[in-house]
Enzyme design. Sequence first.
Site, short mmCIF file in Angstrom:
data_model
loop_
_atom_site.label_atom_id
_atom_site.label_comp_id
_atom_site.label_asym_id
_atom_site.label_seq_id
_atom_site.Cartn_x
_atom_site.Cartn_y
_atom_site.Cartn_z
CG ASP A 30 -2.21 1.10 1.30
OD1 ASP A 30 -2.42 1.38 -0.17
OD2 ASP A 30 -2.41 1.65 2.23
NE ARG A 65 4.30 1.62 -6.21
CZ ARG A 65 3.98 2.74 -6.71
NH1 ARG A 65 4.81 3.14 -7.78
NH2 ARG A 65 3.05 3.43 -6.10
#
Length: 194
Positions: A70, A180
């Site tokens: 997430d 990420r």
Amino acid sequence: MKEVLIATKNKHKIKELSTVLLPLGFNIKSLYDYPQLPDIIEDQKTFKGNALKKAKTLSQLTNRPVIADDSGLQVKALNDAPGIYSSRFASKHATDKQNNNLLLKKLKNISNREARFITSICLYIPTKEPIYFTGILNGRIATNYKGENGFGYDPIFIEEGSNKHLAELTLQEKTQISHRAKATQKLISYLKTL
Ligand code: ITT
């Protein structure tokens, strides 16, 4: 642990992880391989909580190791909003443009523009404790839009190191510095030790 399920339908994420995990001998599955699985509602209070909920629920349903993540944007002057609500900041099905416009509006006349992107990845292996990997990208919110690449808040996020809007970076450039990518690198280093 040879088969691992990546808990997403985001083809970019599947490709990114498959590229690095296949050479390590992992058999990669995604939610496209398990169409019967339910959508997991991201209703936890933290990125970590949402990643855990997705990974744990899907692992228990499939009895497989699961990788779930997430991500979102935290803005200091807004007490870390939009945070876990990043994709639905302006409304439930808001476009990126609507979310960006709302953020710029809320920061009008505010001089502290400090912000950061965060990714939390959870690796859930049946019968083991969950393991988390975090990546952060520091920067600030611009006062204008710039760049055509990327998605989400990229056109109004200025990366600390380059002073460029993220949307000005190529996918390759962004992949070298992104939150990420940093979290994924930590995950890969861990998986190599298994
Ligand atoms: P899943 O289906 O895999 O959950 P998602 O689209 O919800 O993917 P994330 O959880 O990774 O995406 O991110 C939530 C929101 O945070 C996303 O919709 C963007 O608004 C914002 N965001 C996350 N990473 C970003 C990035 O690299 N650049 C710009 N915005 C980003």
